[in-house]
Design an enzyme around this catalytic site. Structure first.
Site, PDB file in Angstrom:
ATOM      1  N   ASN A 186       0.800  -1.230   0.000  1.00  0.00           N
ATOM      2  CA  ASN A 186       0.000   0.000   0.000  1.00  0.00           C
ATOM      3  C   ASN A 186       0.830   1.276   0.000  1.00  0.00           C
ATOM      4  O   ASN A 186       0.352   2.328  -0.380  1.00  0.00           O
ATOM      5  CB  ASN A 186      -0.974   0.015   1.178  1.00  0.00           C
ATOM      6  N   GLN A 240      -4.952  -3.932  -2.024  1.00  0.00           N
ATOM      7  CA  GLN A 240      -4.490  -2.907  -2.977  1.00  0.00           C
ATOM      8  C   GLN A 240      -4.459  -3.421  -4.412  1.00  0.00           C
ATOM      9  O   GLN A 240      -4.330  -2.627  -5.345  1.00  0.00           O
ATOM     10  CB  GLN A 240      -3.093  -2.409  -2.578  1.00  0.00           C
ATOM     11  N   CYS A 256       1.431   9.559  12.158  1.00  0.00           N
ATOM     12  CA  CYS A 256       1.471  10.480  13.290  1.00  0.00           C
ATOM     13  C   CYS A 256       0.726   9.846  14.453  1.00  0.00           C
ATOM     14  O   CYS A 256      -0.489   9.793  14.471  1.00  0.00           O
ATOM     15  CB  CYS A 256       0.814  11.787  12.904  1.00  0.00           C
TER      16      CYS A 256
HETATM   17  N1  PLP Z   1      -4.566  -4.043   3.672  1.00  0.00           N
HETATM   18  C1  PLP Z   1      -4.033  -3.124   2.846  1.00  0.00           C
HETATM   19  C2  PLP Z   1      -2.876  -3.497   1.988  1.00  0.00           C
HETATM   20  C3  PLP Z   1      -4.564  -1.830   2.806  1.00  0.00           C
HETATM   21  O1  PLP Z   1      -4.017  -0.927   1.995  1.00  0.00           O
HETATM   22  C4  PLP Z   1      -5.657  -1.530   3.635  1.00  0.00           C
HETATM   23  C5  PLP Z   1      -6.230  -0.167   3.658  1.00  0.00           C
HETATM   24  O2  PLP Z   1      -5.559   0.796   3.986  1.00  0.00           O
HETATM   25  C6  PLP Z   1      -6.182  -2.524   4.470  1.00  0.00           C
HETATM   26  C7  PLP Z   1      -5.606  -3.773   4.456  1.00  0.00           C
HETATM   27  C8  PLP Z   1      -7.343  -2.264   5.378  1.00  0.00           C
HETATM   28  O3  PLP Z   1      -8.542  -2.228   4.669  1.00  0.00           O
HETATM   29  P1  PLP Z   1      -9.813  -1.485   5.321  1.00  0.00           P
HETATM   30  O4  PLP Z   1      -9.534  -0.026   5.244  1.00  0.00           O
HETATM   31  O5  PLP Z   1     -10.964  -1.896   4.452  1.00  0.00           O
HETATM   32  O6  PLP Z   1      -9.975  -1.983   6.700  1.00  0.00           O
END
Ligand code: PLP
Length: 386
Positions: free
Chosen positions: A149, A178, A324
């Site tokens: 991400n 992602q 943060c």
């Molecule tokens: N896993 C990854 C790689 C993500 O980018 C995110 C979101 O930021 C999540 C899990 C969590 O997903 P959610 O926001 O639907 O809880």
């Protein structure tokens, strides 16, 4: 307003809202009820399950709806650990996972499980040699994300699965939050037993996700109650949200190929423009196979948080690699794992373009950022140690 933070979340698509509205109004029934209103809701729920299944290459019965990607990750990791504790107590994951995976693993570690956090190289690619060495008869789960991400690196999940199966009896999980709609993603081709997805990254609503659970794979439930979702995730279904997820997944996969080309062009123009106009700027993970719309940059001598605030003052939304927390700025665990220095990790920015992005968004950043960096460097010159 230039919005370049599609990896954080995306605006709800009009088509998705249209699909959801009837389930917030007239078709409001509980899908577990036998009367007509319940049956209507149930039909919407099951059609959405078919759409999500088609988007990820699974059977509808293998899709377990959850309250988002975080919950899907928690269910996969804690559910596998609980179900397989007689077989072993060792889990393998990578050091660049989302906190949903990392913190679930650390939670298990505090309860006596052994966790291996695989290292990555400077391009944020997981070390497959370390995976080979770490696998043993004790290993019950291997969890490696499909795409990161923060920097967008795309991991070789099928290869991870092959190694895991050759060297252990572990289940294979991938956090594919992602990846969906951005790269070809077929759970059967990845050979995953478990895979996590989230609706709000692809123009769907927030608070809805899914865990793919391969037929014949058994994990323990983490939410107990009425037995919905094959008894793995109890709770009255968020029908409208799930219907929205189904439509968002259908559209995202339908448009993925063309969108990937368009977004990669935008991202590449943004990167090239910034590299040409700002000194002391590097692309983090630029050499790995990457998600088309994501770029992560470190800029010498400036703080990512200051950059974000000044971009925000110009109406530009992006993200920094620092989290943060309670007043302290922790540099990104992903960048540190890649070997980026803490100073450069503090000066990182993530831009992620998506469906609503166009040339004007890239132009806005190209105009604003060099000037912002110049201003920050002149206010607080900082020597960067390497
Ligand atoms: N896993 C990854 C790689 C993500 O980018 C995110 C979101 O930021 C999540 C899990 C969590 O997903 P959610 O926001 O639907 O809880």
């Amino acid at each position: 307003m230039p919005y370049l933070d599609h990896a954080a979340t995306t605006p709800l698509r009009d088509e998705v809202l249209e699909a959801m509205l009837p389930y917030l109004k007239e078709s409001f029934g509980n899908p577990a009820s036998v009367y007509a209103a319940g049956r209507q809701a149930k039909k919407g729920l099951e059609e959405a399950r078919e759409k999500v299944a088609a988007a990820i290459g699974s059977e509808p019965s293998e899709v377990i709806f959850t309250g988002g990607g975080t919950e899907a990750d928690n269910l996969a990791i804690k559910g596998a650990a609980e179900k397989l504790h007689d077989r072993g107590n060792h889990l393998i994951t990578s050091s660049i996972e989302h906190h949903a995976v990392l913190y679930s693993s650390e939670w298990l570690e505090r309860r006596g499980h052994r966790i291996t956090f695989l290292p990555v190289d400077s391009s944020a690619m997981v070390d497959l040699g370390a995976l080979e060495s770490a696998c043993s008869d004790e290993t019950i789960l291997v969890s490696v994300m499909a795409a990161n991400n923060e920097v967008g690196s795309i991991q070789p999940v099928a290869e991870v699965a092959r190694i895991a199966r050759e060297r252990s009896r572990a289940l294979v999980h991938t956090d594919a939050v992602q990846g969906l709609g951005k790269i070809p993603l077929d759970v059967k081709e990845l050979d995953a037993d478990l895979a996590s997805f989230s609706a709000h990254k692809i123009g769907g609503p927030k608070g809805v996700g899914a865990l793919y659970v391969r037929s014949g794979t058994h994990i323990a439930a983490s939410v107990h109650g009425g037995g919905q979702e094959r008894d793995l995730r109890s709770g009255t279904s968020n029908v409208a949200g799930i219907v929205g997820f189904g439509e968002a997944a259908r559209l995202a996969v339908l448009e993925a190929e063309d969108e990937a080309k368009r977004l990669a062009k935008l991202r590449d123009r943004l990167e090239a423009g910034l590299l040409a106009s700002i000194e002391g700027i590097v692309v983090n993970g630029g050499k790995s196979p990457r998600l088309p719309g994501t770029t992560n940059l470190s800029i010498e001598g400036v703080e990512g948080e200051s950059l974000l605030l000044m971009l925000d003052a110009k109406g530009i939304a992006a993200s920094s690699g620092s989290a943060c927390t309670s007043g302290s700025l922790d540099p990104s665990h992903v960048l540190l794992a890649m070997g980026v220095s803490p100073e450069m990790a503090h000066g990182s920015l993530r831009f992620s373009v998506g469906r609503t992005s166009g040339d004007e968004d890239v132009d806005a950043v190209l105009e604003a950022l060099p000037e912002i960096v110049g201003r920050l460097r002149s206010i607080a010159p900082r020597v960067v140690s390497r």
